[in-house]
Design an enzyme around this catalytic site. Structure first.
Site, short mmCIF file in Angstrom:
data_model
loop_
_atom_site.label_atom_id
_atom_site.label_comp_id
_atom_site.label_asym_id
_atom_site.label_seq_id
_atom_site.Cartn_x
_atom_site.Cartn_y
_atom_site.Cartn_z
N ARG A 46 0.85 -1.21 0.00
CA ARG A 46 0.00 0.00 0.00
C ARG A 46 0.88 1.25 0.00
O ARG A 46 0.53 2.27 -0.59
CB ARG A 46 -0.96 0.00 1.20
N TYR A 98 -16.84 17.28 -14.73
CA TYR A 98 -17.27 15.89 -14.66
C TYR A 98 -18.26 15.69 -13.50
O TYR A 98 -17.98 16.13 -12.37
CB TYR A 98 -16.04 14.99 -14.51
N ASP A 170 -7.68 19.54 -13.48
CA ASP A 170 -8.01 18.22 -14.03
C ASP A 170 -7.67 18.28 -15.52
O ASP A 170 -8.35 18.95 -16.31
CB ASP A 170 -9.51 17.94 -13.79
N LYS A 195 -8.47 7.32 -18.88
CA LYS A 195 -8.81 7.87 -20.19
C LYS A 195 -7.60 7.85 -21.13
O LYS A 195 -7.13 6.79 -21.49
CB LYS A 195 -9.39 9.27 -20.00
C1 LIG Z 1 -12.70 14.95 -16.57
C2 LIG Z 1 -12.79 13.77 -15.65
N1 LIG Z 1 -12.23 13.84 -14.44
C3 LIG Z 1 -12.28 12.81 -13.57
C4 LIG Z 1 -12.93 11.64 -13.88
C5 LIG Z 1 -13.00 10.52 -12.87
O1 LIG Z 1 -12.10 9.52 -13.20
P1 LIG Z 1 -12.31 7.96 -12.85
O2 LIG Z 1 -13.52 7.52 -13.59
O3 LIG Z 1 -11.03 7.35 -13.34
O4 LIG Z 1 -12.50 7.85 -11.39
C6 LIG Z 1 -13.54 11.52 -15.14
C7 LIG Z 1 -14.25 10.27 -15.49
O5 LIG Z 1 -15.01 10.23 -16.43
C8 LIG Z 1 -13.47 12.61 -16.05
O6 LIG Z 1 -14.03 12.56 -17.25
#
Ligand SMILES: Cc1ncc(COP(=O)(O)O)c(C=O)c1O
Length: 379
Positions: A46, A98, A170, A195
Site C-alpha cells: 500500500r 465531470y 483536471d 482515459k
Molecule cells: C474529466 C474527468 N475527471 C475525472 C474523472 C473521474 O475519473 P475515474 O472515472 O477514473 O475515477 C472523469 C471520469 O469520467 C473525467 O471525465
C-alpha cells in the site's frame, strides 16, 4: 527530451535483476526484511510498489513535474486533493465539470464542512470575485467535461497565488501531450488515467503530479493512509499506454478536427462544442495553452427532442454508446443521463448542459468511417 522520446522512455529503466526492458508487474503485497527495519526501500505494497514507482516517475516526467502519485481511480486522486483541506475551508470549482467530481464535492465533502463555490471559471473575474480568506483550493477543468469550455490556467494561477490557495487542474481531456498545467502555474495536475493515459479502455486509475516536495509529502501521506492505490497490473497497463500517448493524441486531434467540422456543416446539427473553432469563446486561450484541440466534441441536434437525441445515440455502430472517453475506439455518450446524471437537472440546465447534448470521444479509427457512421445515425 522531445515528446515522442519522453513518452516512450518516461519511467522506463531495464529491470536490474533480469534486464527485462519492460517494467515487471510486482504482484506482491509485502517485502521480506533482513532485520526489523532493514529493507530495500519497500515495506508493504500500500505504501510502495516498484511497478507503481516506475509509473509515478513516468507521470512526473510527462507532466513536467517533480513528483507523481498514482491512485486507484481518477476520483480517488481528486478525493486525496480535497483531503488536504480542513472544515471551514472553501473551494472555488468550475460550474461545468465531470459529474462524479461534483458528486464527490457536494455529497461526500460538504458534510465535513468544506464549502464549494461553483462558478464559470472561463471568466477569470468570476474566480477573482469568489476568493475569500477561506479559499484554499481552486479546482479547474479545461477543456471542461462536457461543454468544452476553456479556462486561462495562467491567469487563474495568478489569482490562486495571491489568495494563498492551491490550484489543481483536471487535465484529463487534454492529456499531457496537449497541455501541461504545471508549466502554466498550477500546483497540482490531476488525471483520470482511465482515459487518454491508459488509452485502451481496460483500466481504472488516477494520477496527481506536483512540484512542491512538502505538498507531495502531504498527498503521499493521504495516499498511504486512505489506501486508494492502484494494483501493479493496472500500473503496468498505464505505463504501456503512456508509450503511445503522442501517436494517439495526434490522431485523436486530427480526427476530432474532421468530425467537428463535419458536424458544423451538417444541416441537422445545431450547436457544436469544440475549442478548435476560431469563434469558440476560448479559442485564443486554447491556442495559447494547448498544442492541439483533442478528440472530445459535444453537439446538439436542431431537433432537440429527447426522442431524436435518444434515436441518434442508439443508431451509431462504430461509436459505441458508453460512459468514459480517451480510448482508441470512438464512444458516444449522453451526459444528462450517463456521465453527468449525478448533477441535479436544474443545476445542469443553469450551466448550459441540456438534455439534448451528445458527447463524442473521437477515437483513432479512419475518420472517413467515423463520419459515415455519424452520417448514417444523424440523417
Ligand atoms: C474529466 C474527468 N475527471 C475525472 C474523472 C473521474 O475519473 P475515474 O472515472 O477514473 O475515477 C472523469 C471520469 O469520467 C473525467 O471525465
Amino acid at each position: 527530451m522531445k515528446p515522442a522520446t519522453k513518452f516512450i522512455h518516461a519511467g522506463a529503466a531495464p529491470d536490474p535483476s533480469t534486464g527485462a526492458i519492460m517494467t515487471p508487474i510486482f504482484q506482491t503485497s509485502t517485502y521480506v526484511q533482513e532485520a526489523p527495519g532493514k529493507h530495500k526501500g519497500f515495506e508493504y505494497a500500500r505504501s510502495q510498489n516498484p511497478t507503481r514507482k516506475a509509473l509515478e516517475e513516468a507521470l512526473a516526467i510527462i507532466e513536467n513535474g517533480k513528483f507523481g502519485l498514482a491512485f486507484s481511480s481518477g476520483v480517488a486522486a481528486t478525493d486525496a486533493v480535497v483531503k488536504l483541506l480542513e472544515p471551514g475551508d472553501e473551494v472555488i470549482a468550475a460550474s461545468d465539470m465531470y459529474g462524479g467530481t461534483y458528486r464527490l464535492f457536494t455529497k461526500v465533502f460538504e458534510k465535513f464542512g468544506i464549502r464549494f463555490i461553483y462558478t464559470d471559471t472561463a471568466n477569470t473575474d468570476n474566480v477573482a470575485k469568489a476568493v475569500t480568506k477561506k479559499t484554499k483550493l481552486i479546482w479547474l477543468e479545461t477543456p471542461t467535461n462536457p461543454l468544452m469550455s476553456i479556462t486561462d490556467i495562467e491567469a487563474i494561477s495568478v489569482i490562486s497565488k495571491k489568495a494563498g490557495a492551491w490550484l489543481c487542474v483536471d487535465n484529463t481531456f487534454a492529456s499531457p501531450f496537449l497541455q501541461n498545467p504545471l508549466d502554466l502555474g498550477a500546483d497540482i495536475v490531476m488525471h483520470s488515467s482511465t482515459k487518454y493515459l491508459g488509452g485502451h479502455s481496460d483500466v481504472i486509475q488516477g494520477a496527481l503530479v506536483m512540484n512542491d516536495a512538502s505538498l507531495r509529502e502531504k498527498l503521499y501521506f493521504i495516499q498511504k493512509s486512505c489506501g486508494a492505490v492502484p494494483g501493479p497490473m493496472d500500473c503496468f497497463l498505464v505505463l504501456r499506454g503512456i508509450k503511445t500517448l503522442h501517436l494517439r493524441m495526434r490522431q485523436h486531434s486530427e480526427n476530432g478536427k474532421i468530425i467537428a467540422q463535419w458536424l458544423r456543416n451538417n444541416s441537422k446539427v445545431d450547436k457544436v462544442y469544440w475549442p478548435g473553432f476560431t469563434d469558440h469563446p476560448g479559442f485564443a486561450i486554447a491556442k495559447k495553452q494547448m498544442r492541439d484541440f483533442g478528440g472530445m466534441i459535444s453537439f446538439e441536434l436542431k431537433d432537440d427532442s429527447i426522442e431524436e437525441t435518444r434515436r441518434v445515440l442508439s443508431s451509431t455502430k462504430l461509436f459505441a454508446l458508453a460512459e468514459s472517453l480517451g480510448g482508441v475506439e470512438s464512444l458516444i455518450n449522453h451526459p444528462a443521463s450517463m456521465t453527468h446524471a449525478s448533477i441535479p437537472r436544474e443545476e445542469r440546465m443553469k450551466n448550459g448542459l441540456r438534455d439534448a447534448l451528445i458527447r463524442l470521444s473521437v477515437g483513432i479509427e479512419d475518420a472517413e468511417d467515423l463520419v459515415a457512421d455519424l452520417d448514417n445515425a444523424i440523417k
